[in-house]
Design a protein around this motif. Structure first.
Motif, PDB file in Angstrom:
ATOM      1  N   ILE A 290       0.236 -34.961 -33.172  1.00 43.23           N
ATOM      2  CA  ILE A 290       0.810 -33.555 -33.380  1.00 43.23           C
ATOM      3  C   ILE A 290       0.691 -33.154 -31.980  1.00 43.23           C
ATOM      4  N   LEU A 291       1.750 -32.107 -31.672  1.00 44.68           N
ATOM      5  CA  LEU A 291       1.713 -31.356 -30.445  1.00 44.68           C
ATOM      6  C   LEU A 291       0.767 -30.361 -30.726  1.00 44.68           C
ATOM      7  N   SER A 292       0.145 -30.069 -29.409  1.00 41.47           N
ATOM      8  CA  SER A 292      -0.985 -29.215 -29.505  1.00 41.47           C
ATOM      9  C   SER A 292      -0.234 -27.805 -29.890  1.00 41.47           C
ATOM     10  N   SER A 293       0.914 -27.461 -29.432  1.00 41.90           N
ATOM     11  CA  SER A 293       1.616 -26.158 -29.662  1.00 41.90           C
ATOM     12  C   SER A 293       1.701 -26.057 -31.101  1.00 41.90           C
ATOM     13  N   HIS A 294       1.870 -27.083 -31.908  1.00 40.34           N
ATOM     14  CA  HIS A 294       2.198 -27.116 -33.059  1.00 40.34           C
ATOM     15  C   HIS A 294       0.866 -26.894 -34.144  1.00 40.34           C
ATOM     16  N   ILE A 295      -0.141 -26.870 -33.706  1.00 40.68           N
ATOM     17  CA  ILE A 295      -1.555 -26.586 -34.220  1.00 40.68           C
ATOM     18  C   ILE A 295      -2.061 -25.245 -34.286  1.00 40.68           C
ATOM     19  N   GLU A 296      -2.196 -24.545 -35.438  1.00 37.73           N
ATOM     20  CA  GLU A 296      -2.729 -23.291 -35.475  1.00 37.73           C
ATOM     21  C   GLU A 296      -4.157 -23.689 -35.830  1.00 37.73           C
ATOM     22  N   VAL A 297      -5.065 -22.582 -35.242  1.00 36.18           N
ATOM     23  CA  VAL A 297      -6.569 -22.871 -35.758  1.00 36.18           C
ATOM     24  C   VAL A 297      -7.318 -21.599 -36.085  1.00 36.18           C
TER      25      VAL A 297
ATOM     26  N   ARG B 235       4.005 -29.427 -38.051  1.00 34.28           N
ATOM     27  CA  ARG B 235       2.985 -28.412 -37.908  1.00 34.28           C
ATOM     28  C   ARG B 235       1.714 -28.616 -38.697  1.00 34.28           C
ATOM     29  N   ALA B 236       0.883 -28.292 -38.061  1.00 40.19           N
ATOM     30  CA  ALA B 236      -0.786 -28.552 -38.449  1.00 40.19           C
ATOM     31  C   ALA B 236      -1.368 -27.216 -38.572  1.00 40.19           C
TER      32      ALA B 236
ATOM     33  N   LEU C 157      -8.262 -34.883 -33.372  1.00 40.85           N
ATOM     34  CA  LEU C 157      -7.685 -35.900 -34.032  1.00 40.85           C
ATOM     35  C   LEU C 157      -6.139 -35.924 -34.562  1.00 40.85           C
ATOM     36  N   LEU C 158      -5.808 -34.482 -34.796  1.00 38.57           N
ATOM     37  CA  LEU C 158      -4.371 -34.292 -34.980  1.00 38.57           C
ATOM     38  C   LEU C 158      -3.628 -34.705 -33.503  1.00 38.57           C
ATOM     39  N   ILE C 159      -3.964 -34.032 -32.631  1.00 42.44           N
ATOM     40  CA  ILE C 159      -3.407 -34.325 -31.167  1.00 42.44           C
ATOM     41  C   ILE C 159      -3.387 -35.941 -30.865  1.00 42.44           C
ATOM     42  N   GLN C 160      -4.468 -36.730 -31.404  1.00 40.68           N
ATOM     43  CA  GLN C 160      -4.663 -38.282 -31.275  1.00 40.68           C
ATOM     44  C   GLN C 160      -3.446 -38.879 -32.139  1.00 40.68           C
ATOM     45  N   ALA C 161      -3.038 -38.219 -33.221  1.00 39.86           N
ATOM     46  CA  ALA C 161      -2.397 -38.602 -34.117  1.00 39.86           C
ATOM     47  C   ALA C 161      -0.860 -38.417 -33.854  1.00 39.86           C
TER      48      ALA C 161
ATOM     49  N   ALA D  96     -15.880 -24.947 -49.702  1.00 38.98           N
ATOM     50  CA  ALA D  96     -16.735 -23.870 -49.421  1.00 38.98           C
ATOM     51  C   ALA D  96     -17.528 -24.150 -48.129  1.00 38.98           C
ATOM     52  N   ASP D  97     -16.841 -24.594 -47.018  1.00 43.62           N
ATOM     53  CA  ASP D  97     -17.470 -24.945 -45.984  1.00 43.62           C
ATOM     54  C   ASP D  97     -16.679 -26.090 -45.142  1.00 43.62           C
ATOM     55  N   CYS D  98     -16.152 -27.153 -45.935  1.00 45.94           N
ATOM     56  CA  CYS D  98     -15.350 -28.096 -45.223  1.00 45.94           C
ATOM     57  C   CYS D  98     -14.019 -27.515 -44.671  1.00 45.94           C
ATOM     58  N   VAL D  99     -13.280 -28.268 -43.779  1.00 49.85           N
ATOM     59  CA  VAL D  99     -12.136 -27.792 -42.935  1.00 49.85           C
ATOM     60  C   VAL D  99     -10.919 -28.355 -44.105  1.00 49.85           C
ATOM     61  N   PRO D 100      -9.983 -27.220 -44.122  1.00 52.04           N
ATOM     62  CA  PRO D 100      -8.854 -27.463 -44.944  1.00 52.04           C
ATOM     63  C   PRO D 100      -7.580 -27.765 -43.565  1.00 52.04           C
ATOM     64  N   LEU D 101      -7.002 -28.670 -43.907  1.00 56.54           N
ATOM     65  CA  LEU D 101      -5.984 -29.105 -42.933  1.00 56.54           C
ATOM     66  C   LEU D 101      -4.636 -29.263 -43.755  1.00 56.54           C
ATOM     67  N   PHE D 102      -3.693 -28.308 -43.204  1.00 54.71           N
ATOM     68  CA  PHE D 102      -2.267 -28.215 -43.611  1.00 54.71           C
ATOM     69  C   PHE D 102      -1.092 -28.725 -42.820  1.00 54.71           C
ATOM     70  N   PHE D 103      -0.454 -29.410 -43.497  1.00 55.11           N
ATOM     71  CA  PHE D 103       0.850 -29.887 -42.908  1.00 55.11           C
ATOM     72  C   PHE D 103       1.970 -29.586 -43.261  1.00 55.11           C
TER      73      PHE D 103
END
Length: 281
Positions: free
Chosen positions: A242-249, A177-178, A236-240, A128-135
């Motif tokens: 994950i390719l930036s091209s594989h991240i949907e925001v 993918r994230a 943080l995903l990129i640091q871990a 209800a405001d926090c961030v959902p992260l899908f993988f």
């Protein structure tokens, strides 16, 4: 282009689905509920999926059943955890399938991230405001879902989730993918020094430059800060790995869009919860 696409179907809940994933990967279902299309009464009207608010239990269970019907998978596939704003991640096996769907006591306890390779399990988390992260790892056919409030974000639950996928399933971060789902945006999320100091520590650890830090957190004239949790998690995903091209925001802010979503911050805490889900058919 907004990755979370609103779907309105007659006599079904309004849902936001990740079409850019689901179209090429037909085995995958992933998305985020709205606040519309359920049976709950105000202030939880209508599609509240949280058992931990003061809504009627039978209404919440019915709302969760409506979600399952709309997704087209059995209700006993939908698997919930008891979230605690931490960074612990669970590997969900067939033994855990369906846990938490009708009671908090039966949920996977004290976890904010979930991963599986099992077909027919739908991972669920509440927001209800926090961030959902899908993988999603299409190579190893593995999925993950994490709940990242400010605490989970600075504890780097994204790294914890990716590391466990790597260790358990042999996933390579470059294959994963994230997606970062609807959550409170920098437009609406004011925080104090306590939160800001933790965020600055994380940004320092990942060696973010000053201009990069400004995309995540900005000091206001009143001494408070505006925080972009979505961008922090993207970094943080990129640091871990994950390719930036594989991240949907997403561009959707839950606080700005209470016509679509519940917002704990905007609605003073008395509101419902959305569900993020991901599963393999």
């Amino acid at each position: 282009m907004e990755p979370f696409v609103k779907k309105i179907q007659e006599n079904q809940p309004d849902l936001f689905t990740i079409d850019s994933w689901m179209e090429p990967y037909k085995e995958l279902t992933a998305g985020f509920t709205s606040r519309h299309g359920g049976v709950s009464e105000a202030p939880y009207s209508t599609l509240n999926c949280g058992l931990h608010v003061q809504d009627k239990t039978e209404h919440v269970i019915r709302n969760r059943q409506l979600l399952a019907e709309a997704v087209g998978l059995p209700f006993d596939a939908f698997t919930y955890g008891e979230q605690v704003h931490g960074n612990e991640v669970a590997v969900v096996s067939l033994n855990e399938k369906g846990k938490g769907r009708t009671s908090r006591e039966s949920a996977i306890q004290a976890k904010d991230g979930f991963i599986t390779q099992e077909k027919g399990i739908v991972l669920c988390a509440q927001f209800a405001d926090c961030v959902p992260l899908f993988f999603y790892d299409p190579v190893q056919q593995a999925i993950g879902l994490s709940h990242a409030g400010w605490k989970g974000s600075v504890l780097n639950i994204s790294m914890a989730t990716i590391s466990l996928m790597t260790h358990t399933f042999g996933s390579r971060p470059s294959d994963i993918r994230a997606a970062i789902g609807p959550s409170i945006g920098i437009c609406c999320y004011e925080v104090d020094d306590t939160v800001a100091s933790r965020v600055y520590t994380v940004l320092s650890e990942i060696q973010a430059e000053t201009d990069e830090q400004l995309t995540v957190i900005r000091r206001k004239a009143n001494g408070k800060y505006m925080l972009n949790l979505q961008e922090l998690n993207r970094k943080l995903l990129i640091q871990a790995g994950i390719l930036s091209s594989h991240i949907e925001v997403t561009q959707l802010c839950t606080s700005c869009s209470t016509d679509h979503f519940f917002s704990h911050r905007k609605e003073g805490g008395s509101t419902g919860r959305m569900v993020a889900w991901i599963g393999l058919r």
